[in-house]
Scaffold this motif. Sequence first.
Motif, short mmCIF file in Angstrom:
data_model
loop_
_atom_site.label_atom_id
_atom_site.label_comp_id
_atom_site.label_asym_id
_atom_site.label_seq_id
_atom_site.Cartn_x
_atom_site.Cartn_y
_atom_site.Cartn_z
N ASN A 197 0.81 -1.21 0.00
CA ASN A 197 0.00 0.00 0.00
C ASN A 197 0.85 1.27 0.00
N TRP A 198 2.06 1.18 0.54
CA TRP A 198 2.93 2.36 0.56
C TRP A 198 3.71 2.51 -0.74
N ARG A 199 3.87 1.45 -1.50
CA ARG A 199 4.48 1.49 -2.83
C ARG A 199 5.81 2.27 -2.83
N PRO A 200 6.82 1.78 -2.12
CA PRO A 200 8.08 2.54 -2.02
C PRO A 200 8.78 2.74 -3.36
N GLU A 201 8.48 1.92 -4.36
CA GLU A 201 9.13 2.06 -5.66
C GLU A 201 8.36 2.98 -6.60
N ASP A 202 7.23 3.51 -6.16
CA ASP A 202 6.40 4.35 -7.02
C ASP A 202 7.11 5.68 -7.30
N GLY A 203 7.14 6.06 -8.57
CA GLY A 203 7.79 7.31 -8.95
C GLY A 203 7.08 8.55 -8.47
N GLN A 204 5.84 8.42 -7.96
CA GLN A 204 5.10 9.59 -7.49
C GLN A 204 5.65 10.14 -6.17
N TRP A 205 6.47 9.35 -5.47
CA TRP A 205 6.96 9.81 -4.17
C TRP A 205 7.79 11.09 -4.29
N GLU A 206 8.55 11.21 -5.33
CA GLU A 206 9.38 12.41 -5.48
C GLU A 206 8.51 13.66 -5.58
N ALA A 207 7.44 13.59 -6.38
CA ALA A 207 6.53 14.73 -6.50
C ALA A 207 5.78 14.98 -5.19
N THR A 208 5.45 13.92 -4.47
CA THR A 208 4.75 14.08 -3.19
C THR A 208 5.63 14.78 -2.17
N ARG A 209 6.89 14.38 -2.08
CA ARG A 209 7.82 15.05 -1.15
C ARG A 209 7.97 16.52 -1.49
N ALA A 210 8.08 16.81 -2.78
CA ALA A 210 8.21 18.21 -3.20
C ALA A 210 6.96 19.00 -2.82
N ALA A 211 5.78 18.40 -2.99
CA ALA A 211 4.54 19.10 -2.65
C ALA A 211 4.46 19.39 -1.16
N LEU A 212 4.94 18.49 -0.32
CA LEU A 212 4.87 18.68 1.13
C LEU A 212 5.88 19.70 1.62
N THR A 213 7.10 19.67 1.07
CA THR A 213 8.16 20.56 1.57
C THR A 213 8.06 21.97 1.03
N THR A 214 7.32 22.19 -0.05
CA THR A 214 7.20 23.53 -0.62
C THR A 214 5.95 24.26 -0.18
N LEU A 215 5.19 23.70 0.75
CA LEU A 215 4.03 24.41 1.28
C LEU A 215 4.49 25.65 2.04
N PRO A 216 3.66 26.71 2.10
CA PRO A 216 4.06 27.91 2.85
C PRO A 216 4.46 27.60 4.28
N GLN A 217 3.74 26.70 4.94
CA GLN A 217 4.10 26.21 6.27
C GLN A 217 4.13 24.69 6.22
N PRO A 218 5.30 24.09 5.94
CA PRO A 218 5.36 22.62 5.82
C PRO A 218 4.82 21.95 7.08
N PRO A 219 3.99 20.95 6.92
CA PRO A 219 3.36 20.31 8.08
C PRO A 219 4.30 19.33 8.76
N ARG A 220 4.04 19.12 10.02
CA ARG A 220 4.67 18.01 10.73
C ARG A 220 3.87 16.75 10.41
N ILE A 221 4.56 15.64 10.15
CA ILE A 221 3.91 14.39 9.76
C ILE A 221 4.13 13.37 10.87
N ARG A 222 3.04 12.89 11.43
CA ARG A 222 3.10 11.86 12.45
C ARG A 222 2.50 10.58 11.86
N ILE A 223 3.22 9.47 11.98
CA ILE A 223 2.78 8.20 11.39
C ILE A 223 2.50 7.23 12.53
N LEU A 224 1.28 6.77 12.59
CA LEU A 224 0.89 5.78 13.59
C LEU A 224 0.84 4.42 12.90
N GLY A 225 1.82 3.58 13.19
CA GLY A 225 1.90 2.26 12.59
C GLY A 225 1.19 1.22 13.45
#
Length: 663
Positions: A197-225
């Motif tokens: 479900n996390w698809r670590p090999e998916d090429g979309q991750w690079e664009a997702t990281r860029a979208a998160l880090t370029t926000l005006p106020q980058p969010p803190r991400i908490r992961i509950l496993g």
Amino acid sequence: MVLLSPTFLWLALAAIIPIAIHLLNRRRHRTVKWAAMQFLLKASRETRGKKRLRHILILTCRALALAALAFAAAQPVIGGFFGLGAGKPDVIVVIFDRSASMEASPLNTGNSRREIAIGRLKGALDDFSGSRIVLIDSASGTPQELPSPEVLDELSTTAGTDTEAHFPALLARAAEYLIHTQGRSEIWVVSDLQASNWRPEDGQWEATRAALTTLPQPPRIRILGMVGRNAANQAIRALGARRAGDSLVLSMEIVRTDEATQPITLPLSIQMDGAVISESVAISGQQLQLQKTVPVPADREQGHGWVSLPGDGNLRDNVAFFAYGPARPVKSLVVGDPGEASTYLTLAAAPDGFGGQSATLSPPQALPELSEISTVFWSAPLPAGEAAKSLERFLDRGGQVVFFPPEADEGGDFLQLAWQATTESQADQFFILSQWDHGDGLLRDSLDGTPIPADRLRSIRRRVPTGEAAVLASWDDGQPFLTRRVIGDGVVWMVGTRPDYTWSNLGDADVLLPLAQRAVEAGSKRFETGLLAEVGSRRALGAGNEAHERVDRYPQEDRAAESYLAGVFRTGDGLLAVNRPADEDVVGVLDEPTLDLLFEGTDHSLFEDQRASAADSLGRPVWQALMVAMLLFLLSEALLCLPKKAAAEAAQTASTGHLRSFR
């Protein structure tokens, strides 16, 4: 620790007030020597050190009481999930995993991981009153603002589903939502960390990281496993339902998704068109593929049913649906010039005794219409022009194409797949097939576990397939022999030698026959009226995502929409059996180093929750303990301020004696 109201920490500065008052009082008094007081000082000199210690303790208790009051007002919350925080966020975006694997139950508990996660979230979000809560569930991917955490277990968007999750897309959707949101924000991801479900090999991750880090106020991400050992569980999948005369051949697979290895016997139930068949199945390993033949009335055109196992650690993977239509002949096409290779391929595609199967030979220059063809065996130069376009349409609609090398070295490619130049083995030596996938592909083991004798294959001439494709078999020198590439709903196979004795002994039936028949069986599935599809796939949703009528009577008590559930549906073309994605039965949890790579450059933290009670909280408020501490400090300060009886009597005695001396 998270401070829900960090601005109140300024009150901690009040702790310096007692110290300041003490210092000011020391400067305000001047020492004046008075002869009569020397006697009193001498009497109390022995207790002066103790008095100073008492004064320091009193000052410390006063300062700590004010500091405890300030921290209590800041509303601290402690817990591994919260880690070190910087106050209450304005917006919390919760990405909630409701894939089929989240219905697994931890060991020694009756609640699913999804139910436990809802309980955790309700308790944690209650401590963040005032923050906007936005839910993005893994099935719909649509942001939904919640009025209160209390409604989490009542929403249809937190109910169990038979879907899979796509976390790169979900996190990108959260970033898209936060673009239009002001203030501090956090993203809470709740998942069982299933790697598929996390698809670590998916090429979309690079664009997702860029979208998160370029926000005006980058969010803190908490992961509950939601991780830990699962209760004993077995999953069943329907691999196919093939009509053969007055019988229906059901192919299925049972997979053990827990860590147990001892042999077990399970009751298997087959329900078809109202009739129920029950029998026992013995499983000695981690998985078992089997076929069951069920009689079908000759006059019945179509029907449906399901196969099921008894309830265990995951109730969502105990059933698999199937549907079937009328029996129809299976037609294959052999493309190539007349000769030994074409003859062997024609015989393998439609051998004697296999009723309902036929194969015709066609030259590559005059490719016929492929609408009635299930599988194409191609032993000519790779197609180009109109022939290539026709094959692409054929593949997109679920066909199977098996390429064999042409007799002569010719260039060109098909969908970026090509052949290397022909190579010959050394004198008195052969290219030998030494490695192949026993569990997948055209050379997989039979349903009863018997392997294909592919090691008998000997070749003196070969052409190695090239291009982006999965390798399922290799020669003894490591060069690919059999490759696979998925195109649309179909598959392209490339076999590295010809069934021609001037090339190899591939024409022997022990290898070529099972290889060809498995390709024919896979290609014929596209003609079944009752097709198999996965929940959320293009085929299951249909054109324009139109609603399908559900026709099975399997009991469902879920609040989720039917488009997120498995079942049998009536479509414009007939019946469609829709099941959970196969990847949901794959055991594998994303590890923390891989997770760190996926979120590289973001402020993220992982908390792996292995507790089994849904009532447990992710964080614990400690302001009550701080208020109790403040009261204890004040009580201690009051006790220290009380005059000690012995010291008071001594001072009084000394004072009385000095007064008498003056008389």
